[in-house]
Design a protein around this motif. Sequence first.
Motif, PDB file in Angstrom:
ATOM      1  N   ASN A 148       0.835  -1.207   0.000  1.00  0.00           N
ATOM      2  CA  ASN A 148       0.000   0.000   0.000  1.00  0.00           C
ATOM      3  C   ASN A 148       0.872   1.260   0.000  1.00  0.00           C
ATOM      4  O   ASN A 148       0.612   2.214  -0.744  1.00  0.00           O
ATOM      5  N   LEU A 149       1.909   1.255   0.830  1.00  0.00           N
ATOM      6  CA  LEU A 149       2.806   2.408   0.910  1.00  0.00           C
ATOM      7  C   LEU A 149       3.614   2.572  -0.372  1.00  0.00           C
ATOM      8  O   LEU A 149       3.889   3.705  -0.797  1.00  0.00           O
ATOM      9  N   SER A 150       4.007   1.467  -1.003  1.00  0.00           N
ATOM     10  CA  SER A 150       4.764   1.528  -2.264  1.00  0.00           C
ATOM     11  C   SER A 150       3.932   2.172  -3.361  1.00  0.00           C
ATOM     12  O   SER A 150       4.435   2.959  -4.170  1.00  0.00           O
ATOM     13  N   GLN A 151       2.644   1.839  -3.400  1.00  0.00           N
ATOM     14  CA  GLN A 151       1.748   2.455  -4.385  1.00  0.00           C
ATOM     15  C   GLN A 151       1.592   3.950  -4.108  1.00  0.00           C
ATOM     16  O   GLN A 151       1.593   4.772  -5.034  1.00  0.00           O
ATOM     17  N   ALA A 152       1.474   4.294  -2.834  1.00  0.00           N
ATOM     18  CA  ALA A 152       1.252   5.699  -2.465  1.00  0.00           C
ATOM     19  C   ALA A 152       2.466   6.575  -2.760  1.00  0.00           C
ATOM     20  O   ALA A 152       2.313   7.726  -3.176  1.00  0.00           O
ATOM     21  N   GLU A 153       3.676   6.040  -2.562  1.00  0.00           N
ATOM     22  CA  GLU A 153       4.869   6.886  -2.743  1.00  0.00           C
ATOM     23  C   GLU A 153       5.102   7.250  -4.210  1.00  0.00           C
ATOM     24  O   GLU A 153       5.826   8.193  -4.511  1.00  0.00           O
ATOM     25  N   ALA A 192       8.949   7.288   4.788  1.00  0.00           N
ATOM     26  CA  ALA A 192       9.546   7.023   6.101  1.00  0.00           C
ATOM     27  C   ALA A 192       8.846   5.864   6.800  1.00  0.00           C
ATOM     28  O   ALA A 192       9.498   5.025   7.433  1.00  0.00           O
ATOM     29  N   TYR A 193       7.523   5.786   6.696  1.00  0.00           N
ATOM     30  CA  TYR A 193       6.809   4.652   7.283  1.00  0.00           C
ATOM     31  C   TYR A 193       7.195   3.351   6.571  1.00  0.00           C
ATOM     32  O   TYR A 193       7.286   2.292   7.196  1.00  0.00           O
ATOM     33  N   LYS A 194       7.430   3.465   5.288  1.00  0.00           N
ATOM     34  CA  LYS A 194       7.920   2.289   4.562  1.00  0.00           C
ATOM     35  C   LYS A 194       9.308   1.913   5.089  1.00  0.00           C
ATOM     36  O   LYS A 194       9.631   0.731   5.249  1.00  0.00           O
ATOM     37  N   ILE A 225       4.469  12.695   1.151  1.00  0.00           N
ATOM     38  CA  ILE A 225       5.166  11.638   0.405  1.00  0.00           C
ATOM     39  C   ILE A 225       6.392  11.178   1.185  1.00  0.00           C
ATOM     40  O   ILE A 225       6.663   9.982   1.307  1.00  0.00           O
ATOM     41  N   ASN A 226       7.118  12.150   1.753  1.00  0.00           N
ATOM     42  CA  ASN A 226       8.282  11.793   2.582  1.00  0.00           C
ATOM     43  C   ASN A 226       7.863  10.973   3.799  1.00  0.00           C
ATOM     44  O   ASN A 226       8.563  10.045   4.213  1.00  0.00           O
TER      45      ASN A 226
END
Length: 374
Positions: free
Chosen positions: A80-85, A105-107, A100-101
């Motif tokens: 989910n985070l990879s898609q969002a970034e 960072a959560y990733k 985005i940063n």
Amino acid sequence: MHSYFQILEDSDSNKRQIAPEIIWRLGSEILYYHPKSNVETFNTFADRMKNIGVMNYLKISLQHALYLLHHGMLEDANRNLSQAETWRYGEKSSSQEVLINLIQAYKGLLQYYIWSKKKMELSQLDEDDYAYNTASQNMLNHSWKTSINLCALIQIPGVWDPFVKSYVEMLEFYGDQDGAREVLTNYAYDEKFPSNPNAHIYLYNFLKREKAPREKLISVLKILYQIVPSHKLMLEFHRLLRKSENEEHHKLGLEVLFGVLDFAGCTKNITAWKYLAKYLRQTLMGSHLAWVQEEWNSRKNWWPSFHFSYFRAKSDWKEDKALACEKALVAGLLLGKDCRYFRNISKQDHQVLKKKIKQMKKSVKKYSIVNPGL
């Protein structure tokens, strides 16, 4: 919630514009707590909401990822985070650079979690084992990815405690002490960052691990004292000040103890009372009555009822007799032998504490600041 959906057809464009975020927030809360809600339902809702009002896409993606993490679905959260970034929407993307940063960072935190697990596995392997080299290389790959994701965020002014801690731990593990020190120093002292007690705590603990000089440790804790005078590290700060050869530090050491005991959460801290009782006596023996009077003058109108009432004496003696004795000595030194707290404790007939009570009476008689012969 059903009623609110009508706002999407409202003639007021401002109401229509803010509606998606309100629907998302209300809907999320409902799905968090509804007894029949499940992960699939939340996933469907989140995916639909991401496509209503593009400015909320990143916020919803981050919340969605945190929800998945809460349910232990690490791979789904990472996807989910990879898609969002990679999200972009024309010129709008530049205004959401911080978000985005944050997502990156959560990733990075997810990758740090994997790295931590691999570090634990590595500690259980023999260095001569082939598996050790493989695990070590895997760790290095994860740390590189994590560093990239965390580094960008912590350059931006803000409170980034978990990200900074993770990044510093990896830098220390790979022996980059200078890099770790620079990150922590900037986080604590850069004026663009908001005041943050934890930043100074992290720096202090790092310097302590490095066995930094006492003066350096004192300078870090001095700032923490100004921000949080009741922090548990203040007793450690007092010990450092007490060992210093600087007389100003000795004076500050007394101020720090009084400062700690100004707070209700510290009233039963026996270590703080023990330090104050001992240090008050030493200070008065060292002919520094003015130091004690300076601290006491601003407290003499409220400390007696706050710390040294008759009720306090009875409850302290019942709950913790050692604490009561330390407090009684402080009360006697500051208020004299006629203080109700001191009188109540000094008349107790306790076999184990008899010697301590006797010494307490002797100290008060000789060193109390209300003693005209001092």
